[in-house]
Motif scaffolding. Structure first.
Motif, PDB file in Angstrom:
ATOM      1  N   PHE A 377      11.406  -7.104  -4.718  1.00  0.00           N
ATOM      2  CA  PHE A 377      11.360  -8.532  -4.423  1.00  0.00           C
ATOM      3  C   PHE A 377       9.924  -9.038  -4.350  1.00  0.00           C
ATOM      4  N   VAL A 378       9.043  -8.292  -3.703  1.00  0.00           N
ATOM      5  CA  VAL A 378       7.656  -8.760  -3.547  1.00  0.00           C
ATOM      6  C   VAL A 378       6.822  -8.495  -4.794  1.00  0.00           C
ATOM      7  N   GLY A 379       7.293  -7.589  -5.642  1.00  0.00           N
ATOM      8  CA  GLY A 379       6.598  -7.348  -6.902  1.00  0.00           C
ATOM      9  C   GLY A 379       5.388  -6.455  -6.796  1.00  0.00           C
ATOM     10  N   GLU A 380       5.294  -5.680  -5.728  1.00  0.00           N
ATOM     11  CA  GLU A 380       4.179  -4.750  -5.591  1.00  0.00           C
ATOM     12  C   GLU A 380       4.566  -3.624  -4.636  1.00  0.00           C
ATOM     13  N   THR A 381       3.801  -2.542  -4.711  1.00  0.00           N
ATOM     14  CA  THR A 381       3.989  -1.409  -3.807  1.00  0.00           C
ATOM     15  C   THR A 381       2.988  -1.537  -2.662  1.00  0.00           C
ATOM     16  N   GLU A 382       3.487  -1.480  -1.449  1.00  0.00           N
ATOM     17  CA  GLU A 382       2.626  -1.616  -0.282  1.00  0.00           C
ATOM     18  C   GLU A 382       2.511  -0.287   0.449  1.00  0.00           C
TER      19      GLU A 382
END
Length: 902
Positions: A377-382
């Protein structure tokens, strides 16, 4: 002896709640079953304070709450009802306010003040910096924001900065009197220019004599007007003071006193000074002597220079009065950290208990699926840990740059005396300090004049090793030197003294670095499952089995059997029942992901593209928003009730603004991005407005019902666990019913206690209240029934043995069960479901599993308990002991059970 601790009831004073209102609640507290009223700070605070942590007088009750008379009346009512009083006390800091007489004295006389050593001020600085100006000093001077005023109420001349007034040194009044056209001017100049601090009272009397003369007062006011019109003269008068007004932005890097976190209006107090301790605890000791005080909660104990020494002094003073006053501390324990036995206190305020409960109700087996859904959903790996490290560095080097500068100077003072360390540059030492603090896994260490604890040596050595391995500082030696400072590893007495000075300040600072970076930044950025983003929480500790929970309860029993067990506090990010719902999401990440995708599609028209890659809300904030929306909607919410929806929208808008400012990604408190925030508020408003978003709200509420029902069961379970586990239940105001609050100030909203009292007095039992579970009454009834049992045997539930109970059968993973026993033969057995979403199924309409769902799942009792005759105190039914208690029978009428046997 103090009253036995059965349960505390936290009441937030101020904003409509004073001593009279608390006095009126005494019958209700007795009806509920609390043993102690736990009061938020009640001493005089800065004008307009909404919380009381900006105390200005430790020895005066807040007049707006009712003053001495109001407090005594409340206290008398508590004593008559056999209820105790626990006070929230703030030793670490005071409010920087004109109402603070100690602070005023320091500003007036500087280092010659009687209170010069009361506050943690760096007297090496040329002036006491007062960073209250909304613009740079020169601009404020030229624009007329600065002026001298005559304070009619105080009958004294003061310096005003846009209405914020400061005392002036009487010895500098010749600057003003020079503009007075009056025959006594020369005599006034002679008197005041030769004055010394010891003459302060006499000076006041002299000045009062003169201003009592209407003619002189009129001439004085004309003189004040004249000097205000002369910018050079006004500036000269300003420069003659012991303080210096400055732009508020300067505070972060050049403040001349230790503050609470990054709040310049809260100045550090030196409780390590015996005189300061004595003067600031006079009323606390009087209340203990008069038997009006049973317990004390120490706010931010990690902020005081020497927590162990402070707590020892506090306890010794209570003991000298022959009073057993319980001492609890606000202390965040991280990871495997445990409460220091040497402190000899009752315990903490219970943040670690929240973490233990969270792990019990979060389904760890689905962590990867939830992570994948969030990242998609956020479009990145945190990377949570990398995010925390980055923010700790940013907070230390930017927000707390002044503290870092002081620490660097202290380190250099020691380094310059050593041949092998005198070549260390300021930049290397500064970055080494930052890196060691970044790698510190705890809020602080406890090195002091009485030694270096072995636990802290291990923590420091590991932090140094990680900092060196990280290579943020190229040279290894400066990092190692910081480690030596923190362990006082020097032979020369001067070096040890310097190291101790550095270490004391470092230890007072690292808690602020941790709190601001983690709780107040990362926990508003990393929104995978926001129920884990709690004070003292670790969001990457995603669920645990019942054995881990039992281990943590055994530690509680050993370390702090009288420690408080909180589920909600004034500091929690969201209410306990909001978290209970969000825990349920962990069991069905795919289902939740689908709901979020549909919500995002329905609201896409209200998402603003601000250009340059900025969306409002950004994806991480939007993912978190839907969890917050799930958490805040009342269980009996009607989407067609536009007034109710609008009220919730206002609360969510305030929360969303605070969340994104704390996250510091696209906006912040110090530099608000108006376009981003305005778009975010519009998005929230649209989501809660059917006239704008159409069927979205009704559809969302319908789709999340399985989580609402599961959350209610989680709520009952965690409530029972809190009431039966080792420790003392702490009930935050109003949370005996469902608590769906958001972060402060939302969790300090007015409570309708009259409605609660009526509900508690309606004669229904817990099973009957379950039939209308959406109003939250069942939780309150459960609480009252369990507290009644605790009152009968308080020691059983605090210091009694803790026995994990084996659960067998196909649904064993969905139950936590334990027993409590004492030396008098009393026994309590608690049984509570967990992982409620899968237990109930997605079609459940009430938080009550079908008895057949348990199949042959049973709680096994050890042989010495199997023959006991129990009463289920929640249903008032007899339960015969047996080697195994089938859950289809035990939980036939109520989803939780608390059995008691004498």
């Amino acid at each position: 002896m103090s009253r036995p601790l059965v349960a505390t009831y936290r009441l937030q004073f101020r904003e409509g709640t004073g001593f009279a209102q608390a006095e009126g609640l005494v019958p209700y507290l007795g009806q509920l079953g609390a043993s102690h009223l736990y009061a938020s700070p009640i001493f005089a605070a800065s004008k307009g304070s909404t919380h009381g942590y900006d105390v200005v007088d430790y020895n005066r009750f807040e007049p707006d709450l009712g003053g001495d008379a109001g407090f005594n009346a409340m206290s008398d009512a508590l004593i008559r009802a056999d209820l105790g009083l626990v006070l929230d006390f703030v030793p670490n800091h005071m409010g920087v306010s004109p109402r603070n007489r100690w602070w005023e004295d320091v500003l007036r006389w500087g280092r010659e003040s009687w209170h010069a050593e009361t506050f943690d001020i760096s007297w090496d600085a040329e002036k006491i910096l007062i960073p209250t100006l909304g613009k740079p000093y020169g601009e404020a001077l030229e624009s007329g924001d600065l002026q001298i005023v005559y304070d009619e109420e105080r009958r004294e001349i003061r310096f005003s900065a846009s209405g914020y007034t400061l005392p002036v040194d009487p010895r500098t009044l010749s600057h003003v009197f020079a503009f007075v056209e009056h025959e006594e001017r020369d005599r006034l100049v002679r008197r005041f220019s030769s004055a010394v601090p010891a003459d302060g009272e006499e000076l006041g009397e002299r000045f009062a004599e003169h201003v009592a003369d209407p003619a002189f007062l009129e001439a004085l006011k004309r003189g004040i007007g004249a000097i205000n019109a002369d910018k050079a003269a006004l500036h000269a008068f300003h420069e003659a003071q012991t303080w210096r007004l400055a732009w508020w932005r300067l505070a972060r890097e050049k403040l001349s006193y230790r503050r609470f976190f990054e709040i310049a209006d809260l100045i550090g107090v030196r409780q390590e000074m015996r005189r300061v301790f004595r003067e600031s605890h006079q009323t606390i000791m009087r209340l203990a002597r008069e038997r009006r005080l049973d317990g004390i909660r120490i706010d931010h104990v990690d902020g005081v220079a020497d927590p162990k020494g402070y707590l020892h002094e506090l306890d010794q003073n209570f003991q000298s009065l022959r009073r057993d006053v319980f001492i609890h501390v606000e202390k965040i324990l991280t990871g495997p950290e445990r409460l220091r036995k040497s402190w000899r206190i009752a315990g903490t305020t219970g943040y670690e208990f929240i973490q233990a409960v969270a792990n019990l109700f979060v389904y760890g087996a689905q962590e990867e699926a939830m992570t994948r859904a969030y990242q998609d959903f956020v479009g990145e790996t945190e990377d949570l840990r990398a995010m925390i490290a980055d923010q700790k560095r940013a907070i230390f080097t930017h927000n707390l740059a002044g503290e870092l500068s002081v620490l660097t100077s202290e380190a250099i003072n020691v380094a310059e005396r050593g041949l092998s360390t005198r070549d260390f540059g300021r930049d290397d030492l500064s970055r080494s300090i930052v890196e060691v603090a970044t790698e510190l896994p705890v809020y602080r260490t406890y090195v002091g004049v009485d030694g270096v604890p072995e636990k802290d040596v291990e923590v420091i050595d590991q932090a140094v090793a990680r900092a060196q391995a990280g290579r943020e500082v190229e040279a290894q030696e400066p990092v190692a030197f910081v480690g030596r400072l923190l362990k006082l590893a020097f032979e020369d007495g001067r070096d040890v003294t310097g190291a101790l000075k550095f270490t004391r300040r470092f230890q007072q600072t690292t808690g602020a670095v941790m709190a601001k970076a983690v709780e107040d930044t990362v926990f508003y950025r990393y929104n995978r499952l926001i129920a884990l983003n709690e004070v003292g929480g670790e969001p990457d500790h995603y669920g645990a089995d019942t054995n881990a929970f039992h281990d943590q309860m055994q530690i509680r029993l050993k370390d702090q059997p009288d420690g408080l067990m909180a589920l909600s506090t004034h500091d929690t990010k969201r209410g306990e029942d909001a978290r209970a719902r969000i825990y349920a999401l962990s069991e069905a990440p795919e289902a939740w992901s689908e709901i979020v995708e549909r919500a995002a599609e329905a609201l896409k028209a209200f998402r603003a593209d601000l250009g340059h890659g900025r969306l409002s809300p950004d994806p991480a904030t939007e993912w978190g928003f839907y969890q917050s929306l799930l958490g805040v909607l009342p269980a009996d919410f009607d989407p067609a009730d536009e007034a109710a929806a609008a009220a919730i929208a206002q609360r969510l808008q305030a929360f969303a603004e605070k969340a994104v400012r704390e996250a510091k990604r696209f906006t912040s408190w110090t530099a608000p991005a108006e376009d981003y925030e305005a778009a975010l508020k519009s998005f929230v408003e649209a989501a809660l407005s059917p006239s704008k978003s159409g069927p979205f709200l009704a559809a969302f509420w319908r789709e999340v019902q399985p989580f609402v029902v599961a959350g209610a069961l989680n709520s009952l379970s965690q409530t029972l666990i809190r009431l039966a586990a080792p420790g003392v239940p702490d009930i935050y105001q109003g949370t005996e019913f469902y608590d769906l609050s958001l972060v402060d100030p939302d969790n300090r909203r007015k409570i309708d206690f009259e409605a609660r009292a009526r509900a508690m007095a309606n004669g229904e039992g817990v099973p009957e209240a379950l039939a209308h579970w959406r109003d939250g009454e069942v939780k309150a009834k459960l609480t009252a029934a369990a507290l009644k049992a605790r009152r009968q045997a308080p020691n059983l539930f605090t210091s009694g043995k803790y026995l994990p109970l084996e659960v067998t059968g196909p649904m064993a993973d969905h139950v936590v069960a334990f027993a409590r026993t004492d030396d008098e033969g009393r026994v309590a057995v608690a049984v509570a479901p967990r992982l409620a979403y899968k237990l109930l199924g997605h079609k459940a309409e009430r938080p009550m599993p079908d008895p057949d769902r348990w199949a042959d799942t049973a709680v096994r009792l050890p042989s010495h308990l199997a023959g006991a005759r129990f009463e289920n105190v929640l249903t008032l039914r007899e339960v015969r002991g047996a080697p195994a208690l089938p859950l289809r029978d035990l939980l036939a009428d109520l989803p939780v059970a608390l059995l008691l046997a004498d």
